[in-house]
Each structure stands twice: as C-alpha cells, then as structure tokens.
Design a protein around this motif. Structure first.
Motif, PDB file in Angstrom:
ATOM      1  N   GLY A 120      63.049  61.406  26.586  1.00 20.43           N
ATOM      2  CA  GLY A 120      63.318  62.751  27.091  1.00 20.43           C
ATOM      3  C   GLY A 120      62.035  63.546  27.219  1.00 20.43           C
ATOM      4  N   GLU A 121      61.949  64.347  28.281  1.00 19.53           N
ATOM      5  CA  GLU A 121      60.802  65.227  28.510  1.00 19.53           C
ATOM      6  C   GLU A 121      61.314  66.581  28.964  1.00 19.53           C
ATOM      7  OE1 GLU A 121      57.426  64.968  28.281  1.00 19.53           O
ATOM      8  OE2 GLU A 121      57.516  62.970  27.381  1.00 19.53           O
ATOM      9  N   SER A 122      60.517  67.633  28.706  1.00 19.53           N
ATOM     10  CA  SER A 122      61.046  68.954  29.028  1.00 19.53           C
ATOM     11  C   SER A 122      60.157  69.775  29.954  1.00 19.53           C
ATOM     12  CB  SER A 122      61.321  69.734  27.745  1.00 19.53           C
ATOM     13  OG  SER A 122      60.124  69.936  27.062  1.00 19.53           O
ATOM     14  N   ARG A 123      58.989  69.256  30.337  1.00 21.48           N
ATOM     15  CA  ARG A 123      58.141  70.022  31.252  1.00 21.48           C
ATOM     16  C   ARG A 123      57.736  69.141  32.418  1.00 21.48           C
ATOM     17  NH1 ARG A 123      53.580  72.400  27.487  1.00 21.48           N
ATOM     18  NH2 ARG A 123      53.317  70.151  27.261  1.00 21.48           N
ATOM     19  N   ASP A 124      57.885  69.674  33.621  1.00 17.88           N
ATOM     20  CA  ASP A 124      57.725  68.864  34.830  1.00 17.88           C
ATOM     21  C   ASP A 124      56.379  68.162  34.909  1.00 17.88           C
ATOM     22  OD1 ASP A 124      57.909  67.871  37.545  1.00 17.88           O
ATOM     23  OD2 ASP A 124      56.683  69.598  38.080  1.00 17.88           O
ATOM     24  N   GLN A 125      55.308  68.929  34.730  1.00 18.06           N
ATOM     25  CA  GLN A 125      53.988  68.343  34.951  1.00 18.06           C
ATOM     26  C   GLN A 125      53.715  67.206  33.977  1.00 18.06           C
ATOM     27  OE1 GLN A 125      51.079  71.453  34.954  1.00 18.06           O
ATOM     28  NE2 GLN A 125      49.857  70.403  36.493  1.00 18.06           N
ATOM     29  N   GLU A 126      54.038  67.488  32.727  1.00 19.90           N
ATOM     30  CA  GLU A 126      53.819  66.487  31.681  1.00 19.90           C
ATOM     31  C   GLU A 126      54.693  65.255  31.928  1.00 19.90           C
ATOM     32  OE1 GLU A 126      54.728  67.960  27.782  1.00 19.90           O
ATOM     33  OE2 GLU A 126      54.449  65.992  26.856  1.00 19.90           O
ATOM     34  N   ALA A 127      55.939  65.487  32.278  1.00 21.64           N
ATOM     35  CA  ALA A 127      56.887  64.385  32.458  1.00 21.64           C
ATOM     36  C   ALA A 127      56.453  63.470  33.602  1.00 21.64           C
ATOM     37  CB  ALA A 127      58.284  64.931  32.720  1.00 21.64           C
ATOM     38  N   GLY A 128      56.062  64.076  34.723  1.00 22.38           N
ATOM     39  CA  GLY A 128      55.694  63.293  35.897  1.00 22.38           C
ATOM     40  C   GLY A 128      54.473  62.425  35.629  1.00 22.38           C
ATOM     41  N   ALA A 129      53.448  63.027  35.017  1.00 22.58           N
ATOM     42  CA  ALA A 129      52.219  62.290  34.743  1.00 22.58           C
ATOM     43  C   ALA A 129      52.476  61.176  33.721  1.00 22.58           C
ATOM     44  CB  ALA A 129      51.144  63.245  34.222  1.00 22.58           C
ATOM     45  N   LYS A 130      53.242  61.503  32.696  1.00 24.91           N
ATOM     46  CA  LYS A 130      53.484  60.523  31.648  1.00 24.91           C
ATOM     47  C   LYS A 130      54.293  59.342  32.185  1.00 24.91           C
ATOM     48  CE  LYS A 130      54.155  62.589  27.737  1.00 24.91           C
ATOM     49  NZ  LYS A 130      54.879  63.230  26.619  1.00 24.91           N
ATOM     50  N   LEU A 131      55.286  59.650  33.001  1.00 27.30           N
ATOM     51  CA  LEU A 131      56.124  58.585  33.539  1.00 27.30           C
ATOM     52  C   LEU A 131      55.308  57.650  34.430  1.00 27.30           C
ATOM     53  CD1 LEU A 131      58.998  57.493  33.523  1.00 27.30           C
ATOM     54  CD2 LEU A 131      59.396  58.758  35.636  1.00 27.30           C
ATOM     55  N   ALA A 132      54.397  58.230  35.206  1.00 24.26           N
ATOM     56  CA  ALA A 132      53.546  57.392  36.063  1.00 24.26           C
ATOM     57  C   ALA A 132      52.721  56.433  35.203  1.00 24.26           C
ATOM     58  CB  ALA A 132      52.641  58.274  36.921  1.00 24.26           C
ATOM     59  N   ILE A 174      53.431  55.377  32.174  1.00 23.20           N
ATOM     60  CA  ILE A 174      54.337  54.408  31.540  1.00 23.20           C
ATOM     61  C   ILE A 174      54.707  53.303  32.535  1.00 23.20           C
ATOM     62  CG2 ILE A 174      56.664  54.100  30.585  1.00 23.20           C
ATOM     63  CD1 ILE A 174      56.412  57.016  29.517  1.00 23.20           C
ATOM     64  N   ARG A 175      55.040  53.729  33.756  1.00 27.21           N
ATOM     65  CA  ARG A 175      55.488  52.738  34.750  1.00 27.21           C
ATOM     66  C   ARG A 175      54.363  51.804  35.158  1.00 27.21           C
ATOM     67  NH1 ARG A 175      59.835  56.534  38.102  1.00 27.21           N
ATOM     68  NH2 ARG A 175      61.516  56.187  36.600  1.00 27.21           N
ATOM     69  N   GLN A 176      53.133  52.296  35.096  1.00 26.93           N
ATOM     70  CA  GLN A 176      52.002  51.448  35.430  1.00 26.93           C
ATOM     71  C   GLN A 176      51.893  50.293  34.427  1.00 26.93           C
ATOM     72  OE1 GLN A 176      48.351  53.659  35.818  1.00 26.93           O
ATOM     73  NE2 GLN A 176      47.887  52.383  37.592  1.00 26.93           N
ATOM     74  N   VAL A 177      52.205  50.576  33.172  1.00 30.12           N
ATOM     75  CA  VAL A 177      52.078  49.554  32.121  1.00 30.12           C
ATOM     76  C   VAL A 177      53.343  48.706  32.005  1.00 30.12           C
ATOM     77  CG1 VAL A 177      51.765  49.200  29.639  1.00 30.12           C
ATOM     78  CG2 VAL A 177      50.425  50.938  30.837  1.00 30.12           C
ATOM     79  N   LEU A 178      54.488  49.349  32.047  1.00 33.06           N
ATOM     80  CA  LEU A 178      55.731  48.641  31.712  1.00 33.06           C
ATOM     81  C   LEU A 178      56.542  48.208  32.936  1.00 33.06           C
ATOM     82  CD1 LEU A 178      56.991  50.749  28.659  1.00 33.06           C
ATOM     83  CD2 LEU A 178      55.817  48.556  28.607  1.00 33.06           C
ATOM     84  N   ALA A 179      56.208  48.751  34.099  1.00 37.64           N
ATOM     85  CA  ALA A 179      56.921  48.408  35.344  1.00 37.64           C
ATOM     86  C   ALA A 179      58.440  48.416  35.141  1.00 37.64           C
ATOM     87  CB  ALA A 179      56.419  47.077  35.882  1.00 37.64           C
ATOM     88  N   ASP A 180      59.070  47.279  35.377  1.00 41.23           N
ATOM     89  CA  ASP A 180      60.538  47.179  35.286  1.00 41.23           C
ATOM     90  C   ASP A 180      61.085  47.457  33.893  1.00 41.23           C
ATOM     91  OD1 ASP A 180      60.469  46.432  37.825  1.00 41.23           O
ATOM     92  OD2 ASP A 180      61.106  44.344  37.531  1.00 41.23           O
ATOM     93  N   GLN A 181      60.236  47.327  32.890  1.00 34.38           N
ATOM     94  CA  GLN A 181      60.686  47.526  31.502  1.00 34.38           C
ATOM     95  C   GLN A 181      60.567  48.998  31.073  1.00 34.38           C
ATOM     96  OE1 GLN A 181      61.754  44.561  30.047  1.00 34.38           O
ATOM     97  NE2 GLN A 181      61.196  43.696  32.017  1.00 34.38           N
ATOM     98  N   SER A 182      60.246  49.883  32.008  1.00 28.30           N
ATOM     99  CA  SER A 182      60.089  51.297  31.649  1.00 28.30           C
ATOM    100  C   SER A 182      61.401  51.884  31.159  1.00 28.30           C
ATOM    101  CB  SER A 182      59.619  52.094  32.870  1.00 28.30           C
ATOM    102  OG  SER A 182      58.371  51.622  33.309  1.00 28.30           O
ATOM    103  N   PRO A 183      61.329  52.795  30.174  1.00 29.93           N
ATOM    104  CA  PRO A 183      62.551  53.462  29.731  1.00 29.93           C
ATOM    105  C   PRO A 183      63.072  54.409  30.810  1.00 29.93           C
ATOM    106  CG  PRO A 183      60.616  54.384  28.621  1.00 29.93           C
ATOM    107  CD  PRO A 183      60.129  53.221  29.428  1.00 29.93           C
ATOM    108  N   ARG A 184      64.357  54.739  30.699  1.00 26.64           N
ATOM    109  CA  ARG A 184      64.929  55.755  31.586  1.00 26.64           C
ATOM    110  C   ARG A 184      64.396  57.117  31.179  1.00 26.64           C
ATOM    111  NH1 ARG A 184      69.781  55.511  34.097  1.00 26.64           N
ATOM    112  NH2 ARG A 184      70.561  57.310  32.954  1.00 26.64           N
ATOM    113  N   LEU A 185      64.111  57.968  32.164  1.00 24.80           N
ATOM    114  CA  LEU A 185      63.590  59.296  31.843  1.00 24.80           C
ATOM    115  C   LEU A 185      64.672  60.372  31.997  1.00 24.80           C
ATOM    116  CD1 LEU A 185      60.468  60.784  31.569  1.00 24.80           C
ATOM    117  CD2 LEU A 185      61.718  62.003  33.340  1.00 24.80           C
ATOM    118  N   HIS A 186      64.914  61.085  30.898  1.00 26.90           N
ATOM    119  CA  HIS A 186      65.875  62.188  30.890  1.00 26.90           C
ATOM    120  C   HIS A 186      65.106  63.502  30.893  1.00 26.90           C
ATOM    121  CE1 HIS A 186      69.416  59.694  29.430  1.00 26.90           C
ATOM    122  NE2 HIS A 186      68.394  58.868  29.262  1.00 26.90           N
ATOM    123  N   PHE A 187      65.335  64.338  31.891  1.00 26.43           N
ATOM    124  CA  PHE A 187      64.701  65.653  31.904  1.00 26.43           C
ATOM    125  C   PHE A 187      65.626  66.622  31.179  1.00 26.43           C
ATOM    126  CE2 PHE A 187      63.172  69.695  33.293  1.00 26.43           C
ATOM    127  CZ  PHE A 187      61.805  69.512  33.351  1.00 26.43           C
TER     128      PHE A 187
END
Ligand SMILES: *Cc1c(COP(=O)(O)O)cnc(C)c1O
Length: 249
Positions: free
Chosen positions: A72-84, A86-99
């Motif tokens: 879970g993330e609560s701020r747009d800028q932080e969430a977007g950057a962090k998810l990018a 995470i996805r770079q490292v984990l690809a298909d194994q990335s967790p689901r992101l809940h805003f």
C-alpha cells in the motif's frame, strides 16, 4: 557493478534489515491468525496489504521476496516512482499496488494507470478520472469507496455514510473500474469496534445492490484484531512491519 564484492545494489537491503522485516511479518501474521481463531474466521480470506509509504523500494522488494503479495502507498509521486523501481527488479513477481491515500483529482488518472486497487475514492469527481487512467493502461481497477466514520473530523478523507451508496452505484457503472467494496480508517482516540461495526453494516447495504463488492478494507497496526472481529477482508498494516515512519502520513 562487480557483484562479487557484495556492494548492495539499490534493490537490496542489509541482512539485518531482512531479518527484521521477516520477524515483524511473522509477528503480524501470528496476530492475524490469533484474531481469526478468536472470530472463527479463515485467515485465507483476509488480504494483508503491507503499507510501505516513506520506506524505500528496497524494503518493498525484500518484503515481496518474503511472500508479501500486496503493498500500500498513499502519495502519488512516491508510489509511482517506487513501483517503477520494484517492477524493474521483480517484473512479473511484483506485488499488487493498493493506493490508500487521499487523492487529488488532477492525480487520479495517473494513479488509475499504475495502481491495481484504489481504496480512497470519496467523491464523484475522482471516478471518471481513475477510470480514464485504468482504460489507458488497459486494465480494470479494483475500486473502493472510503467512508468517513468519524463525522468528518478525522481529516483523513472519506465520504459521508449517507453518500456512500450513490458513489458505489457510480463506480459500478463505470467502465475500467470494478466496485470492490468499502474502506475506512477508525476515528482516533475512541475504541474502534463501533466504527468497524458501522462499516460492516454499510457494506452489507451496498452488497444488496452490488453483491460483488465484498472487500471490507479496515484494520491497521493498532487495531487489526478489532477489524478482523468486525469482518474486515483487507488489512492495511505499516508500522508494525516496517517500523515507525519519520512523519505522520
Ligand atoms: C499509513 C496508513 C495505514 C498504515 O498505518 P499503520 O498504523 O502504520 O499500520 C493504513 N491505512 C491508511 C489509509 C494509511 O494512510
């Protein structure tokens, strides 16, 4: 660059941090199991969303490698950057992101693009923007109505209970969104059980028209037992797993 020299890359946490996260996760899962046992519920029916706000992507990656499937993330800028990251490292194994945070309408389309679920829909204006983002990304977003259980004085957002059903109808009719259920934060400074009971009753009312809206997102580090007793299907736990945050958020 040379992996043999064991210089931690940005996606790696120290062995100490990994051990700390693993132990905290086990402790929280133990609390969940005990609360489920007391309430005669099946822990498999409860999703644990680990709230990683204010903590680095490396922590989220380590948690995913420890079996966490939802963050879970609560701020747009932080969430977007962090998810990018995470996805770079984990690809298909990335967790689901809940805003889960309060949403500005000018950010909603963007959040709708990268999030898998949004828990904090509290006004009509957000609905079409989120849907536009989701459709742009070619996915369906799990959408929850956030309910204000504290009489509008919590400062945490949320629709008034009287407005929740109309907002649920609006979401249910919106392509790109799937009405998943309701979310609330218990009011501060009072026992959470009555508020969680109000949320469960409201959820039942919404499900009369929208049987698919089964999620009840309630329960945080300090009140997850009360939330499970009241029927929560989705816990949002931050500090009990990651430690205390630098500031309130
Ligand atoms: C930060 C936050 C949480 C997690 O709170 P903890 O007390 O750290 O577990 C849960 N829900 C929302 C909406 C939050 O903003």
């Amino acid at each position: 660059m040379d992996r043999d020299h064991a210089i931690p890359t940005p996606d790696e946490v120290s062995p100490q941090r990994r051990a700390e996260l693993r132990a905290a996760l086990v402790a929280v899962r133990t609390r969940i199991d005990a609360a489920c046992e007391a309430a005669q519920r099946d822990p498999a029916q409860i999703t644990l969303v680990v709230v990683t706000k204010f903590f680095p992507a490396a922590d989220a990656i380590a948690l995913a490698r420890l079996g966490v499937t939802d963050i879970g993330e609560s701020r747009d800028q932080e969430a977007g950057a962090k998810l990018a990251a995470i996805r770079q490292v984990l690809a298909d194994q990335s967790p689901r992101l809940h805003f889960i945070g309060q949403l500005q309408s000018n950010k909603a389309a963007r959040v709708g693009e990268y999030a898998d679920a949004v828990h904090s829909i509290d006004r009509a204006k957000l609905v079409s923007a989120l849907a536009r983002g989701a459709q742009q990304a070619g996915h369906t977003l799990d959408a929850l109505v956030q309910v204000d259980l504290g009489g509008n004085d919590t400062g945490r957002g949320g629709a008034r209970p009287a407005d929740v059903e109309a907002l649920a109808d609006l979401i249910a009719g919106q392509e790109g969104l799937r009405l998943a259920g309701l979310m609330a934060v218990a009011p501060l400074g009072v026992p959470p059980a009555p508020a969680f009971a109000d949320l469960a009753a409201l959820s039942e009312r919404v499900r009369a028209n929208h049987p698919e809206a089964r999620w009840i997102s309630a329960g945080m580090s300090g009140d997850l037992e009360a939330a499970i007793a009241a029927g929560s299907t989705c816990l949002r736990v931050g500090s009990a797993i990651l430690g205390s945050r630098p500031t309130r958020g």
